[in-house]
Design a protein around this motif. Structure first.
Motif, mmCIF file in Angstrom:
data_model
loop_
_atom_site.group_PDB
_atom_site.id
_atom_site.type_symbol
_atom_site.label_atom_id
_atom_site.label_comp_id
_atom_site.label_asym_id
_atom_site.label_seq_id
_atom_site.Cartn_x
_atom_site.Cartn_y
_atom_site.Cartn_z
ATOM 1 N N ARG A 156 5.810 11.562 5.241
ATOM 2 C CA ARG A 156 4.515 10.889 5.190
ATOM 3 C C ARG A 156 3.410 11.686 5.877
ATOM 4 O O ARG A 156 2.253 11.292 5.858
ATOM 5 C CB ARG A 156 4.625 9.501 5.845
ATOM 6 N N THR A 269 -4.289 10.836 3.735
ATOM 7 C CA THR A 269 -4.142 11.301 2.345
ATOM 8 C C THR A 269 -2.673 11.298 1.928
ATOM 9 O O THR A 269 -2.327 10.807 0.845
ATOM 10 C CB THR A 269 -4.709 12.730 2.200
ATOM 11 N N SER A 270 -1.802 11.858 2.777
ATOM 12 C CA SER A 270 -0.379 11.932 2.428
ATOM 13 C C SER A 270 0.252 10.543 2.371
ATOM 14 O O SER A 270 1.042 10.255 1.459
ATOM 15 C CB SER A 270 0.366 12.813 3.432
ATOM 16 N N GLY A 272 -1.332 7.800 1.689
ATOM 17 C CA GLY A 272 -1.902 7.148 0.503
ATOM 18 C C GLY A 272 -1.152 7.531 -0.768
ATOM 19 O O GLY A 272 -0.878 6.677 -1.624
ATOM 20 N N LYS A 273 -0.815 8.800 -0.898
ATOM 21 C CA LYS A 273 -0.087 9.266 -2.083
ATOM 22 C C LYS A 273 1.298 8.617 -2.168
ATOM 23 O O LYS A 273 1.733 8.200 -3.248
ATOM 24 C CB LYS A 273 0.057 10.791 -2.041
ATOM 25 N N ILE A 274 1.972 8.550 -1.024
ATOM 26 C CA ILE A 274 3.317 7.956 -1.005
ATOM 27 C C ILE A 274 3.257 6.464 -1.318
ATOM 28 O O ILE A 274 4.043 5.939 -2.115
ATOM 29 C CB ILE A 274 3.990 8.215 0.353
ATOM 30 N N ARG A 275 2.299 5.765 -0.695
ATOM 31 C CA ARG A 275 2.185 4.318 -0.942
ATOM 32 C C ARG A 275 1.858 4.029 -2.399
ATOM 33 O O ARG A 275 2.375 3.072 -2.982
ATOM 34 C CB ARG A 275 1.106 3.732 -0.037
ATOM 35 N N GLU A 276 1.040 4.880 -2.995
ATOM 36 C CA GLU A 276 0.643 4.674 -4.371
ATOM 37 C C GLU A 276 1.848 4.753 -5.319
ATOM 38 O O GLU A 276 2.041 3.887 -6.180
ATOM 39 C CB GLU A 276 -0.392 5.733 -4.786
ATOM 40 N N VAL A 277 2.692 5.769 -5.126
ATOM 41 C CA VAL A 277 3.825 5.936 -6.024
ATOM 42 C C VAL A 277 4.922 4.908 -5.727
ATOM 43 O O VAL A 277 5.598 4.419 -6.648
ATOM 44 C CB VAL A 277 4.371 7.374 -5.941
#
Length: 283
Positions: A156, A269-270, A272-277
Motif C-alpha cells: 500500500r 495515491t498508492s 487509492g489505487k489499491i482500494r479502487e481495484v
C-alpha cells in the motif's frame, strides 16, 4: 527488575555460555536479593569468582557492579515487577483465565518491546527504505508469516516491495539485489541458517540490511545495519518464537506508518489505487 537489565538479559540469553546463563537466571529469579547483596555474597551463592560476576555486569552494558546495582535499585520498572509477577498458564485454569493470561502475555510482550524502540533507528530504517529502489522481505518458517504480512502492508506504500514464500526464490532474489536495495529480514532467534545466508548474500551485494530479532547478539543481528529487538513471553504450549510475532508485527506496523506519513501524497495515491481495484470485487 530494572527494565534495561531484564530486557537486555532476555535479548542476549540464548547467546550466553552455560555459566553466564546460570548468572542470568539468578538475577532474574532473585532481583531483590541481588540488589541488596555484595558482589562476594552473590559470587558465593553461585559458586563463582567475584570477577566472573563483575564481567557479566559489563556484558550487560554497565561499567561495573556498582553501576549495575544502582540501576537495579532505582528503576521504577524494577519496583513494579515485584508486585506484578506474570503467572503462567496451569491445568487448573479455566478457559477465561487461560485467555486472560494469553492477553496478559501479549500485553507484556508489546510493552517490553516498546521500551526497546529507538527514535534514531526508526528514522534510519525509514530512510533506508525511502531511498531504496526495492524493499525485499525475507523470513523462513514462522518468520515467513511475518514477512508475508509486512509485504501485504507495504504494498500500500509508494515503495517497490518484493517477497516470495519459497526459500530458494528468496535466495535468488537476494542474489539479484544491489546497493540501491534494502532487505528486511525477520528471525526470532537470529540463528536460522537460511536467513543468515540470505543476509550474507544481500550484504555481499551491498544492500542495506534491517533485521527484526529477539537476540541482539545473534549472527544475523551482526550482519545488519539496523536491528530492532522484539521481546516475548513464553507460555504453556506457546513458544517464545510464536509469542514474538505480535511484537514483530508491531515493529513493522510502526515502520510502515512512519513511512506512509513521510510520503503522504504518494501514499494516498498508492492506497487509492489499491482500494479502487479491491472495491470492484466487493460490489
Amino acid at each position: 527488575m530494572a527494565t534495561s537489565i531484564r530486557l537486555t538479559i532476555k535479548s542476549i540469553y540464548k547467546n550466553l555460555t552455560p555459566k553466564e546463563q546460570s548468572i542470568a537466571d539468578y538475577i532474574l529469579k532473585e532481583p531483590q536479593k541481588v540488589s541488596h547483596s555484595s558482589i562476594s555474597d552473590i559470587a558465593n551463592d553461585l559458586n563463582i569468582a567475584d570477577s566472573t560476576f563483575f564481567q557479566f555486569t559489563k556484558k550487560l552494558g554497565f561499567s561495573g557492579f556498582k553501576d549495575f546495582k544502582m540501576a537495579l535499585l532505582t528503576s521504577d520498572d524494577y519496583q513494579n515487577s515485584m508486585t506484578t509477577i506474570h503467572q503462567g498458564i496451569t491445568q487448573d485454569d479455566d478457559e477465561l483465565e487461560m485467555a486472560y493470561k494469553i492477553f496478559d502475555s501479549n500485553i507484556s510482550t508489546l510493552l517490553d518491546t516498546k521500551k526497546l524502540l529507538d527514535k534514531q533507528k526508526l528514522k534510519d530504517a525509514v530512510d533506508f527504505i525511502d531511498h531504496s529502489d526495492r524493499l525485499f522481505f525475507f523470513g523462513v518458517g514462522g518468520s515467513e508469516i511475518v514477512a508475508s504480512d509486512a509485504y501485504h502492508k507495504f504494498l500500500r506504500s509508494p515503495v517497490n516491495v518484493v517477497h516470495n514464500a519459497d526459500y530458494h526464490i528468496q535466495l535468488m532474489e537476494a542474489s539479484m539485489m544491489t546497493e540501491k536495495d534494502c532487505a528486511l529480514l525477520i528471525s526470532h532467534t537470529g540463528k536460522s541458517k537460511e536467513t543468515i545466508q540470505l543476509a550474507e548474500v544481500a550484504k555481499k551485494n551491498s544492500a542495506k540490511i534491517i533485521v527484526v530479532t529477539s537476540q541482539i547478539q545473534s549472527q544475523l543481528a551482526k550482519l545488519a545495519d539496523i536491528v530492532f529487538t522484539s521481546i516475548s513471553e513464553e507460555t504453556a504450549f506457546r513458544s517464545e518464537a510464536l509469542a514474538s510475532r505480535i511484537s514483530q508485527l508491531s515493529i513493522l506496523d510502526a515502520i510502515f506508518t512512519i513511512l506512509m506519513f513521510r510520503n503522504a501524497a504518494g501514499s494516498q495515491t498508492s492506497i487509492g489505487k489499491i482500494r479502487e481495484v479491491i472495491n470492484k470485487i466487493k460490489e
